[in-house]
Design an enzyme around this catalytic site. Structure first.
Site, short mmCIF file in Angstrom:
data_model
loop_
_atom_site.label_atom_id
_atom_site.label_comp_id
_atom_site.label_asym_id
_atom_site.label_seq_id
_atom_site.Cartn_x
_atom_site.Cartn_y
_atom_site.Cartn_z
CD GLU A 23 43.35 44.49 47.71
OE1 GLU A 23 42.44 44.58 46.85
OE2 GLU A 23 44.54 44.70 47.45
CG ASP A 56 38.62 43.58 39.89
OD1 ASP A 56 39.33 44.32 40.59
OD2 ASP A 56 38.25 42.45 40.25
CE LYS A 89 36.43 37.66 42.19
NZ LYS A 89 37.53 37.70 41.27
P1 ADP Z 1 41.08 36.25 39.34
O1 ADP Z 1 40.05 37.13 38.71
O2 ADP Z 1 41.64 36.77 40.60
O3 ADP Z 1 42.15 35.82 38.38
P2 ADP Z 1 38.90 34.37 39.65
O4 ADP Z 1 38.80 33.09 40.42
O5 ADP Z 1 37.90 35.40 39.93
O6 ADP Z 1 40.37 34.91 39.80
O7 ADP Z 1 38.78 34.03 38.09
C1 ADP Z 1 39.57 33.05 37.48
C2 ADP Z 1 38.76 32.37 36.40
O8 ADP Z 1 38.70 33.21 35.21
C3 ADP Z 1 39.41 31.08 35.89
O9 ADP Z 1 39.09 29.98 36.70
C4 ADP Z 1 38.81 30.96 34.49
O10 ADP Z 1 37.51 30.40 34.53
C5 ADP Z 1 38.70 32.41 34.05
N1 ADP Z 1 39.89 32.78 33.23
C6 ADP Z 1 40.98 33.46 33.59
N2 ADP Z 1 41.86 33.58 32.56
C7 ADP Z 1 41.28 32.94 31.51
C8 ADP Z 1 41.66 32.69 30.14
N3 ADP Z 1 42.83 33.10 29.64
N4 ADP Z 1 40.80 32.03 29.38
C9 ADP Z 1 39.63 31.59 29.86
N5 ADP Z 1 39.22 31.78 31.12
C10 ADP Z 1 40.04 32.44 31.93
P1 NG1 Z 2 39.88 39.87 42.70
O1 NG1 Z 2 41.24 40.05 43.14
O2 NG1 Z 2 39.75 40.02 41.20
O3 NG1 Z 2 39.26 38.62 43.20
C1 NG1 Z 2 37.96 41.08 44.23
C2 NG1 Z 2 36.82 41.96 43.73
C3 NG1 Z 2 37.23 43.45 43.78
C4 NG1 Z 2 37.73 43.83 45.17
C5 NG1 Z 2 38.85 42.85 45.57
C6 NG1 Z 2 39.35 43.09 46.96
C7 NG1 Z 2 35.33 41.18 41.94
C8 NG1 Z 2 35.13 40.97 40.49
N1 NG1 Z 2 36.51 41.64 42.34
O4 NG1 Z 2 39.03 41.14 43.31
O5 NG1 Z 2 36.11 44.25 43.43
O6 NG1 Z 2 36.68 43.83 46.09
O7 NG1 Z 2 38.39 41.49 45.52
O8 NG1 Z 2 39.83 44.38 47.09
O9 NG1 Z 2 34.42 40.94 42.72
#
Ligand code: ADP
Ligand code: NG1
Length: 479
Positions: A68, A209, A253
């Site tokens: 991580e 990812d 994020k």
């Molecule tokens: P993670 O990648 O960890 O799930 P992030 O905060 O990086 O979290 O991304 C989440 C964002 O991705 C949501 O706020 C939304 O904008 C987008 N997202 C996720 N799932 C969907 C979906 N099914 N349809 C549209 N947008 C989505």
């Molecule tokens: P998630 O869990 O999708 O927010 C993020 C980074 C990864 C990695 C992990 C921590 C992006 C798109 N994803 O993942 O590359 O650094 O945190 O291990 O920046």
């Protein structure tokens, strides 16, 4: 290119491998258990656009088992793809527009002209992740006249939960754009382009990812190395199941700065060690490169951290004096746009986490490869230690994650840890398969039943998972 290489030569073999790894093949059969979902998506598409979709693209989420916050420091990670995914029904738009619809109620429709795609990194709306993937392919392949696309998106990955819903969306959009424009691109190139283009939304993470999304293999976890990107399959032990549970705390994020700030702290830590060790520090931006220059295994870098970086926090003024830079020069050299106002840098602990976690990831892979008697116990300890390091050194856990980790351990897991970026999101646990039912029921009672908010989420955020396949394209037949 392939035909020019001498048969049997290294170049011919590389060309052959690149061809194998290219998209398509296009799969004709949607998996049986997904047919209903795809049929519903096709119907929505038909109602909205008046025609059948030309194809479906799908991209999975992922769970990281260990490794991580190390990918952006140059180190390997060990994730597996989830069954949960983003699926897009896609057809041509004759007016040269991107017409984007989402089956989720809270995701608004969006339309833009293909030639005027703008990404606002201060407002992370869902369609902007689509536009990242779209631009990744259009720019990466230098397409001067991209085609218009009608798209209906449907997602089953819990969002903002550290299971990579955003990257799945970016990768799915890239795949849809590639196929709509009649291109074939290798999976490695797609993954690499998507790593770069997700940065348009303002997040500066690593490439885990996007790599697992394209390169995953069904039934296998994957050890992913960077610079250059390469993967090896990791067989998970028989007799255990990985279970995901959400802390029910969301972390967006792109809207928060925690993640980007950790990228900056690790970069500056690398530069502090490099300067102290007499290296040309401006050339060093990731901890792995300093470690390689010092010719010391990651797990033994603790000595350099202790010797070269004092353990109390560094201020920005102190860093400016240390490097002989003005505030603006330091911003330019080492910071990112949304972190320039930060003033307290925990360099010692961040570097200690990264080197320790890099060592644990290599050990996890080696332990799986060797598969000695009772090796699950070793893997469990590595997962537990990883969580402690995330909590104590990297400070990317929150109380709810720590509470859930504790509940999972008491419910019979062999090892539990936060997965993904942290500051909320999910815990992954390695559970003996024969204790799975009991484990899930205990986590339900001891964590989810504690508040109505948690109870409302339990059905889609507490689940056992098997390594799923990577991104794919399907023809809309036999639905
Ligand atoms: P993670 O990648 O960890 O799930 P992030 O905060 O990086 O979290 O991304 C989440 C964002 O991705 C949501 O706020 C939304 O904008 C987008 N997202 C996720 N799932 C969907 C979906 N099914 N349809 C549209 N947008 C989505
Ligand atoms: P998630 O869990 O999708 O927010 C993020 C980074 C990864 C990695 C992990 C921590 C992006 C798109 N994803 O993942 O590359 O650094 O945190 O291990 O920046």
């Amino acid at each position: 290119m392939a035909s020019k290489a001498k048969s049997g030569s290294k170049a011919a073999k590389a060309a052959e491998k690149a061809n194998i790894d290219r998209f398509p093949p296009i799969l004709k059969q949607v998996p049986d258990n997904q047919k209903q979902r795809y049929a519903a998506l096709q119907e929505t598409f038909q109602k909205r656009f008046g025609t059948k979709p030309a194809f479906f693209a799908r991209a999975p989420g992922r769970v990281n088992l260990i490794g991580e916050h190390v990918d952006y420091c140059g180190y390997s990670v060990l994730p597996m793809a989830l069954q949960q995914d983003i699926v897009m029904a896609v057809g041509p738009n004759p007016d040269k527009k991107l017409d984007l619809v989402n089956t989720g109620d809270h995701y608004d429709d969006f339309t833009t002209d293909v030639q005027h795609v703008e990404i606002d990194d201060t407002r992370p709306h869902w369609h902007q992740y689509f536009l990242c993937g779209y631009r990744g392919v259009v720019e990466g392949e230098k397409i001067s006249e991209p085609v218009g696309m009608n798209v209906v998106t449907d997602g089953t990955i819990p969002a903002r939960a550290g299971l990579s819903s955003s990257s799945a969306l970016v990768c799915c959009a890239a795949l849809a754009t590639m196929h709509s424009n009649g291109l074939k691109i290798s999976k490695v190139k797609l993954a690499t382009d998507c790593m770069e283009c997700e940065k348009y939304i303002g997040t500066h993470g690593g490439g885990m990812d996007q790599a697992i999304c394209f390169l995953a293999k069904e039934g296998m976890a994957m050890h992913i190395e960077f610079h250059p990107l390469c993967t090896s399959d990791v067989k998970i032990p028989n007799g255990v199941t990985f279970v995901i549970a959400s802390s029910c705390v969301e972390m967006n994020k792109a809207a928060a700065t925690h993640c980007n700030f950790r990228v900056v702290e690790t970069r500056i830590a690398a530069q502090v060690i490099a300067k102290t060790e007499g290296l040309d520090w401006r050339k060093y931006r990731v901890l792995r490169h300093v470690q390689e220059a010092l010719d010391t295994p990651p797990a033994e870098m603790r000595a350099f951290c202790n010797k070269d970086i004092h353990s109390n926090a560094w201020t920005k003024n102190e860093l400016c004096t240390f490097f002989g830079l003005t505030n603006e020069e330091l911003n330019e050299e080492s910071m990112s746009k949304n972190t320039i106002n930060e003033n307290v840098f925990e360099l010692h602990d961040r570097a200690r986490h990264v080197y320790g976690e890099a060592g644990r990831t290599i050990k996890f892979k080696k332990t799986c490869d060797e598969a000695k008697k009772n090796y699950e116990e070793t893997l469990g300890i590595l997962m537990d230690t990883s969580h402690e390091s995330c909590r104590e050194l990297y400070k990317c856990s929150v109380d709810e994650l720590d509470e859930l980790v504790e509940v999972c351990r008491n419910a019979g897991s062999l090892g539990s840890r936060l997965t993904g970026a942290g500051w909320g999101g999910c815990v992954v646990s390695m559970v003996p398969t024969k204790k799975l039912k009991e484990f899930i029921s205990k986590v339900r009672t001891d964590f989810y039943s504690k508040t109505p908010e948690r109870q409302a989420q339990v059905d889609h955020t507490l689940f056992a998972t098997k390594p799923g396949p990577g991104a794919r394209i399907y023809e809309p037949t036999n639905l």
